[in-house]
Scaffold this active site. Structure first.
Site, PDB file in Angstrom:
ATOM      1  N   SER A  37       0.671  -1.279  -0.184  1.00  0.00           N
ATOM      2  CA  SER A  37       0.092  -0.221  -0.068  1.00  0.00           C
ATOM      3  C   SER A  37       0.775   0.970   0.376  1.00  0.00           C
ATOM      4  O   SER A  37      -0.050   2.247  -0.449  1.00  0.00           O
ATOM      5  CB  SER A  37      -1.274   0.505   1.512  1.00  0.00           C
ATOM      6  OG  SER A  37      -0.184  -0.125   2.151  1.00  0.00           O
ATOM      7  N   ASP A 252      -1.819   5.420  12.204  1.00  0.00           N
ATOM      8  CA  ASP A 252      -2.078   4.003  12.189  1.00  0.00           C
ATOM      9  C   ASP A 252      -0.990   3.478  12.449  1.00  0.00           C
ATOM     10  O   ASP A 252      -0.826   1.975  12.068  1.00  0.00           O
ATOM     11  CB  ASP A 252      -2.535   3.949  10.911  1.00  0.00           C
ATOM     12  CG  ASP A 252      -2.014   3.628   9.381  1.00  0.00           C
ATOM     13  OD1 ASP A 252      -1.154   4.411   9.644  1.00  0.00           O
ATOM     14  OD2 ASP A 252      -2.365   3.503   8.719  1.00  0.00           O
ATOM     15  N   HIS A 255       1.520   3.960   7.402  1.00  0.00           N
ATOM     16  CA  HIS A 255       1.704   5.254   6.356  1.00  0.00           C
ATOM     17  C   HIS A 255       1.406   5.952   6.291  1.00  0.00           C
ATOM     18  O   HIS A 255       1.961   6.813   7.273  1.00  0.00           O
ATOM     19  CB  HIS A 255      -0.044   5.308   5.690  1.00  0.00           C
ATOM     20  CG  HIS A 255      -0.522   3.231   5.720  1.00  0.00           C
ATOM     21  ND1 HIS A 255      -1.895   2.751   5.967  1.00  0.00           N
ATOM     22  CD2 HIS A 255      -0.803   3.101   4.439  1.00  0.00           C
ATOM     23  CE1 HIS A 255      -1.930   1.931   6.123  1.00  0.00           C
ATOM     24  NE2 HIS A 255      -1.553   1.874   4.631  1.00  0.00           N
TER      25      HIS A 255
END
Length: 283
Positions: A37, A252, A255
């Site tokens: 990601s 989080d 990221h």
């Protein structure tokens, strides 16, 4: 077969080779990007990110009808440059950094095939299906966007790109899903070696740049994996590590923020400018 026929075949072969060589622009430098990601881009692009030089291109690895993009076609690299719904990626400011520092005669192109949450095994040429069989349901659709084989799609798109330009390197950002995997470095080496073989690339002229995970400074939950990333140059002679120190991250702990991606992408660019172009004091 008589002499005249042999001569005709040789001439035809030379004409074909000349035609192929002429269509490939040596000033069109292409970079392959893959990972999970953070390489796809998990922070939203902002207004400033929509201003892109026409010398920076992306080749779409899937159809994105809402964006007017067709798989295998080149477009100006306005984010998202991986899948249809991604955010800003390190590859965005990697390309922009190269453009800012290279002559106007050079065009940069990127191909970004990345799947959020995936382990490095997803890009294993021979054993990816074993991993896909264990992948969570939410990931399957993402993988299917790449024809069920992200490695295969990357190679397919790269071969299309090679008709237009020259592949000059590889960008990787992956590792969050392979915690404490002592074999990760060897798995990356296998993927790198397979890409070189499938695309007929010279390892001496094809560096691979690997970016670090979100740092402990910003609560990076996987910052310990940076140890393994920094082992990569010891296994692949043309591997180089891009530091994530100081690149802001999201709450989080996984990221980067939009600004973090810009900073990290510029570092990928600066490193590639050093390795491929001998430019040490880039903008």
């Amino acid at each position: 077969m008589n002499y005249k026929n042999i001569k005709a075949i040789l001439v035809l072969g030379l004409l074909i080779c000349s035609s192929l060589s002429y269509s490939q622009d040596s000033n069109f430098h292409i970079y392959l990007c893959f990972g999970q990601s953070n390489m796809a881009g998990s922070a939203p692009a902002e207004a400033q990110d929509s201003i892109v030089s026409s010398r920076f291109k992306m080749l779409s690895a899937m159809d994105c009808p809402d964006r007017g993009r067709v798989m295998g076609n080149w477009d100006t690299a306005i984010p998202p440059i991986s899948d249809c719904n991604a955010g800003i990626s390190p590859a965005d400011y990697f390309g922009r950094t190269l453009i800012e520092n290279l002559p106007d005669s050079i065009t940069i192109g990127v191909i970004n095939v990345s799947v959020g949450g995936s382990r490095i095994e997803l890009f294993d040429k021979y054993n990816h299906q074993d991993y896909i069989e264990t992948a969570p349901d939410w990931m399957i659709g993402w993988i299917e966007n790449y024809g069920g084989n992200p490695y295969g799609r990357l190679v397919e798109m790269a071969r299309i790109a090679q008709k237009d330009g020259v592949i000059k390197g590889i960008l990787l950002h992956q590792g969050e899903s392979n915690p404490n995997d002592t074999l990760w470095v060897n798995k990356v080496q296998d993927i790198y070696d397979n890409l070189l073989a499938d695309l007929m690339l010279d390892p001496e002229n094809t560096p691979i740049l690997a970016g670090e995970m979100l740092s402990d400074e910003f609560g990076g939950r996987c910052h310990g994996f940076n140890h393994f990333i920094n082992l990569l140059p010891g296994v692949i002679s043309n591997a180089h590590v891009v530091s994530s120190a100081g690149c802001p991250g999201m709450d989080d702990g996984l990221h980067f923020t939009s600004e973090g991606y810009r900073m990290l992408g510029k570092r990928y660019g600066k490193k590639m400018l050093e390795v491929n172009y001998g430019i040490l004091n880039s903008k």
